[in-house]
Design a protein around this motif. Structure first.
Motif, mmCIF file in Angstrom:
data_model
loop_
_atom_site.group_PDB
_atom_site.id
_atom_site.type_symbol
_atom_site.label_atom_id
_atom_site.label_comp_id
_atom_site.label_asym_id
_atom_site.label_seq_id
_atom_site.Cartn_x
_atom_site.Cartn_y
_atom_site.Cartn_z
ATOM 1 N N TYR A 277 38.196 28.426 -7.725
ATOM 2 C CA TYR A 277 38.765 29.505 -8.523
ATOM 3 C C TYR A 277 39.313 30.485 -7.515
ATOM 4 O O TYR A 277 40.749 30.846 -7.715
ATOM 5 C CB TYR A 277 37.507 30.155 -9.331
ATOM 6 C CG TYR A 277 38.194 31.309 -9.825
ATOM 7 C CD1 TYR A 277 39.171 31.089 -11.217
ATOM 8 C CD2 TYR A 277 38.150 32.507 -9.544
ATOM 9 C CE1 TYR A 277 39.556 32.299 -11.798
ATOM 10 C CE2 TYR A 277 38.613 33.828 -10.325
ATOM 11 C CZ TYR A 277 39.545 33.455 -11.358
ATOM 12 O OH TYR A 277 39.921 34.506 -12.070
ATOM 13 N N PRO B 160 35.160 24.692 -17.972
ATOM 14 C CA PRO B 160 34.075 25.400 -16.851
ATOM 15 C C PRO B 160 34.435 24.786 -15.487
ATOM 16 O O PRO B 160 33.905 25.842 -14.524
ATOM 17 C CB PRO B 160 32.994 24.698 -17.499
ATOM 18 C CG PRO B 160 33.109 24.663 -18.961
ATOM 19 C CD PRO B 160 34.432 24.231 -19.227
ATOM 20 N N GLY B 161 34.707 23.673 -15.271
ATOM 21 C CA GLY B 161 34.853 23.324 -13.921
ATOM 22 C C GLY B 161 36.371 23.338 -13.187
ATOM 23 O O GLY B 161 36.643 22.778 -12.397
ATOM 24 N N TYR C 140 28.516 16.876 -9.782
ATOM 25 C CA TYR C 140 28.231 18.285 -10.493
ATOM 26 C C TYR C 140 27.977 19.421 -9.685
ATOM 27 O O TYR C 140 28.788 20.422 -9.801
ATOM 28 C CB TYR C 140 27.018 18.165 -11.225
ATOM 29 C CG TYR C 140 26.772 19.281 -11.706
ATOM 30 C CD1 TYR C 140 27.208 19.951 -12.797
ATOM 31 C CD2 TYR C 140 25.384 20.162 -11.584
ATOM 32 C CE1 TYR C 140 27.169 21.194 -13.426
ATOM 33 C CE2 TYR C 140 25.087 21.353 -12.172
ATOM 34 C CZ TYR C 140 25.937 21.669 -13.042
ATOM 35 O OH TYR C 140 25.402 23.185 -13.722
ATOM 36 N N ARG D 129 32.600 27.130 -10.453
ATOM 37 C CA ARG D 129 32.393 27.799 -11.661
ATOM 38 C C ARG D 129 33.487 28.566 -11.935
ATOM 39 O O ARG D 129 33.875 29.538 -11.401
ATOM 40 C CB ARG D 129 30.943 28.252 -11.370
ATOM 41 C CG ARG D 129 29.807 27.487 -11.388
ATOM 42 C CD ARG D 129 29.472 26.240 -12.265
ATOM 43 N NE ARG D 129 28.363 25.746 -11.914
ATOM 44 C CZ ARG D 129 28.325 24.472 -11.434
ATOM 45 N NH1 ARG D 129 29.502 24.040 -11.002
ATOM 46 N NH2 ARG D 129 26.963 24.003 -11.123
ATOM 47 N N TYR E 214 30.719 30.502 -20.600
ATOM 48 C CA TYR E 214 30.365 29.230 -19.793
ATOM 49 C C TYR E 214 28.980 29.394 -19.300
ATOM 50 O O TYR E 214 28.171 28.725 -18.937
ATOM 51 C CB TYR E 214 31.354 29.127 -18.718
ATOM 52 C CG TYR E 214 32.763 28.340 -19.522
ATOM 53 C CD1 TYR E 214 32.788 28.230 -20.827
ATOM 54 C CD2 TYR E 214 33.842 28.386 -18.760
ATOM 55 C CE1 TYR E 214 33.680 27.668 -21.460
ATOM 56 C CE2 TYR E 214 35.091 28.033 -19.348
ATOM 57 C CZ TYR E 214 35.099 27.466 -20.463
ATOM 58 O OH TYR E 214 36.221 27.167 -21.234
ATOM 59 N N GLU E 215 28.756 30.958 -18.798
ATOM 60 C CA GLU E 215 27.503 31.065 -18.046
ATOM 61 C C GLU E 215 26.261 30.725 -19.191
ATOM 62 O O GLU E 215 25.211 30.071 -18.960
ATOM 63 C CB GLU E 215 27.327 32.380 -17.456
ATOM 64 C CG GLU E 215 28.122 32.580 -16.401
ATOM 65 C CD GLU E 215 28.171 34.198 -16.163
ATOM 66 O OE1 GLU E 215 27.061 34.779 -16.328
ATOM 67 O OE2 GLU E 215 29.043 34.761 -15.421
ATOM 68 N N THR F 40 26.037 27.074 -19.833
ATOM 69 C CA THR F 40 25.243 26.351 -18.746
ATOM 70 C C THR F 40 23.887 26.398 -18.931
ATOM 71 O O THR F 40 22.967 25.449 -18.354
ATOM 72 C CB THR F 40 25.965 26.846 -17.372
ATOM 73 O OG1 THR F 40 27.561 26.503 -17.232
ATOM 74 C CG2 THR F 40 25.317 26.174 -16.322
ATOM 75 N N LEU G 234 25.998 19.366 -19.230
ATOM 76 C CA LEU G 234 26.698 20.013 -17.820
ATOM 77 C C LEU G 234 27.656 19.182 -17.370
ATOM 78 O O LEU G 234 28.798 19.548 -16.853
ATOM 79 C CB LEU G 234 25.458 20.368 -16.725
ATOM 80 C CG LEU G 234 24.370 21.175 -17.146
ATOM 81 C CD1 LEU G 234 23.339 21.376 -16.205
ATOM 82 C CD2 LEU G 234 25.113 22.413 -17.551
ATOM 83 N N TYR H 255 31.748 20.300 -17.111
ATOM 84 C CA TYR H 255 32.173 20.432 -15.759
ATOM 85 C C TYR H 255 32.746 19.070 -14.962
ATOM 86 O O TYR H 255 33.732 19.307 -14.101
ATOM 87 C CB TYR H 255 31.119 20.697 -14.846
ATOM 88 C CG TYR H 255 30.583 22.199 -14.916
ATOM 89 C CD1 TYR H 255 31.287 23.364 -14.252
ATOM 90 C CD2 TYR H 255 29.415 22.582 -15.760
ATOM 91 C CE1 TYR H 255 30.924 24.661 -14.466
ATOM 92 C CE2 TYR H 255 29.015 23.742 -15.916
ATOM 93 C CZ TYR H 255 29.586 24.654 -15.201
ATOM 94 O OH TYR H 255 29.186 26.046 -15.521
#
Length: 456
Positions: free
Chosen positions: A52, A96-97, A146, A151, A157-158, A161, A172, A176
């Motif tokens: 990110y 998310p990923g 994974y 993240r 998304y937290e 997850t 998951l 992701y």
């Protein structure tokens, strides 16, 4: 995935929720096509997933796209997590990923859809190349574990997850390590919605077979042709699957809403904060029984957000989402909407498609859904080879697109966008099987080449 809403309109009763869905009805001349496509960002020098933050990250890519496009940023706290076009209605968001998604504008024809996709990919490339980023079109991340996946800084998304391992073993991975191409389509009435939803559900395994291209995981073959589709079979049974109740007599808006009311929630958004309400249903919220918000009643914004966390093979909001296809190379971005527009947007073809599937039992539909991730076109549906059904489905879709007669500047109609699927059916082999041939042959058991051959 669109940004979460904060619409504060109160909900009077459950009938108001069905009425909200019904407001999606449009006359056929106003039908539009909205295409969503996800892709995996990677660092071109290491072939690892794009982070990110950092000089070669998703955040600077988004900021660069913001300047290039003039779109408005979407923020979660202080973190940029997407962009929205304030004029045309399209949006860029992050899965998310870090899967980079374009949620396309509602467009009139497939020529516009393909132009939109090509323009987006060119714009992304313009910003991404100086950052050292590439993008991969495929249904499952082929080499990254994974733990390799970054993240994204999104509060929802937290919550997801933390919740996913409680309800399935592959949630998951779904979040992701998968990517998809989807199309959003309109309906004219409740009866039209029901017929389109049923045809879409029955034929979703056919689409999964036609678009299967996720045969690798953790750097080697995974035993499936669409591992993305297999992952969804054990993600969360409360909110996924083939919705057999959609084929019950009397099914309509109210029955769908009634199901959604009992699907466990993920979160409630208040201001810029997300409140974890996992394990509680929207029905409880409607009765003021959320322990996190005692006595508080939901709003239309809460309902809209809840619907975005429900993941059946075909999803109903104020439009229908076809959700069965793997992510893939650029030609398939146009082929997914082409398949479904041809089937669902001509009334005569839609009736023929319904005649094809109406006598299939829930058990036959489910058996096809369960077997197609591994077998692809070698699966069966209602006693027929999947390849034969896929051939008939393509014939219908082609006829529907011909009848639409939407021409481009070269006087070509929309049937051209079915070409990748016609190739699959002509060969009788999915793209996944052709990728496995490359793996055993020219790639010599290594997957580095996939980041060249299947990159945008």
């Amino acid at each position: 995935m669109a940004r979460d809403t904060t619409d504060d309109t109160p909900i009077e009763d459950t009938a108001a929720l069905a009425a909200w869905v019904a407001e999606g009805e449009k006359p056929p001349e106003a039908f539009r096509i909205g295409t969503e496509h996800e892709k995996f960002g990677f660092l071109r020098d290491t072939l690892m997933p794009a982070p990110y933050d950092g000089p070669s990250g998703i955040a600077p890519l988004l900021r660069g796209m913001e300047v290039l496009l003039g779109w408005e940023p979407i923020l979660d706290g202080e973190a940029i997590i997407g962009l929205v076009d304030p004029v045309g209605g399209g949006a860029i968001s992050l899965e998310p990923g870090g899967q980079f998604e374009l949620s396309g504008a509602p467009l009139e024809n497939l020529h516009q859809t393909c132009r939109e996709a090509n323009a987006h990919l060119a714009q992304v490339r313009q910003i991404a190349e100086p950052l050292g980023l590439g993008f991969l079109g495929i249904g499952v991340a082929p080499t990254w574990s994974y733990s390799d996946m970054p993240r994204m800084p999104k509060q929802r998304y937290e919550i997801m997850t933390n919740y996913m391992p409680k309800v399935g073993s592959r949630g998951l991975d779904m979040m992701y390590r998968t990517a998809t191409i989807q199309v959003n389509l309109d309906y004219a009435s409740e009866a039209d919605m029901v017929k389109k939803l049923r045809v879409g559900l029955a034929l979703q395994p056919v689409a999964t077979a036609l678009f299967a291209d996720s045969p690798f995981l953790d750097g080697k073959p995974n035993g499936f042709l669409s591992y993305r589709s297999e992952i969804w079979r054990d993600t969360d049974p409360d909110r996924t699957g083939m919705m057999p109740f959609a084929f019950d007599e009397g099914f309509g808006y109210e029955a769908y809403v009634d199901w959604c009311l009992d699907v466990p929630m993920y979160f409630v958004k208040r201001g810029g904060s997300y409140i974890d309400v996992t394990g509680h249903t929207f029905r409880e919220f409607m009765e003021g029984r959320l322990p996190h918000l005692p006595g508080e009643l939901p709003t239309i914004g809460d309902w809209t957000n809840h619907l975005s966390t429900i993941f059946p093979e075909v999803r109903l909001k104020r439009f229908l989402e076809m959700r069965g296809a793997d992510g893939g190379p650029w030609r398939r971005i146009c082929a997914v909407p082409a398949l479904w527009v041809g089937l669902l947007y001509d009334e005569g073809v839609l009736d023929q498609a319904w005649e094809m599937v109406k006598d299939w039992t829930a058990e036959e539909r489910q058996a096809a859904r369960d077997s197609v991730p591994r077998l692809g076109l070698k699966a069966e549906i209602a006693g027929r080879p999947m390849l034969d059904v896929a051939r008939d489905v393509l014939d219908l879709s082609r006829e529907g697109l011909k009848r639409r007669a939407r021409m481009n500047s070269s006087s070509s109609d929309e049937t051209q966008y079915l070409a990748p699927l016609e190739e699959v059916v002509a060969l009788g082999r999915t793209m996944a099987e052709r990728m496995l041939d490359l793996y055993e042959g020219p790639w010599q058991g290594k997957l580095d080449q996939i980041f060249t051959d299947y990159a945008f």
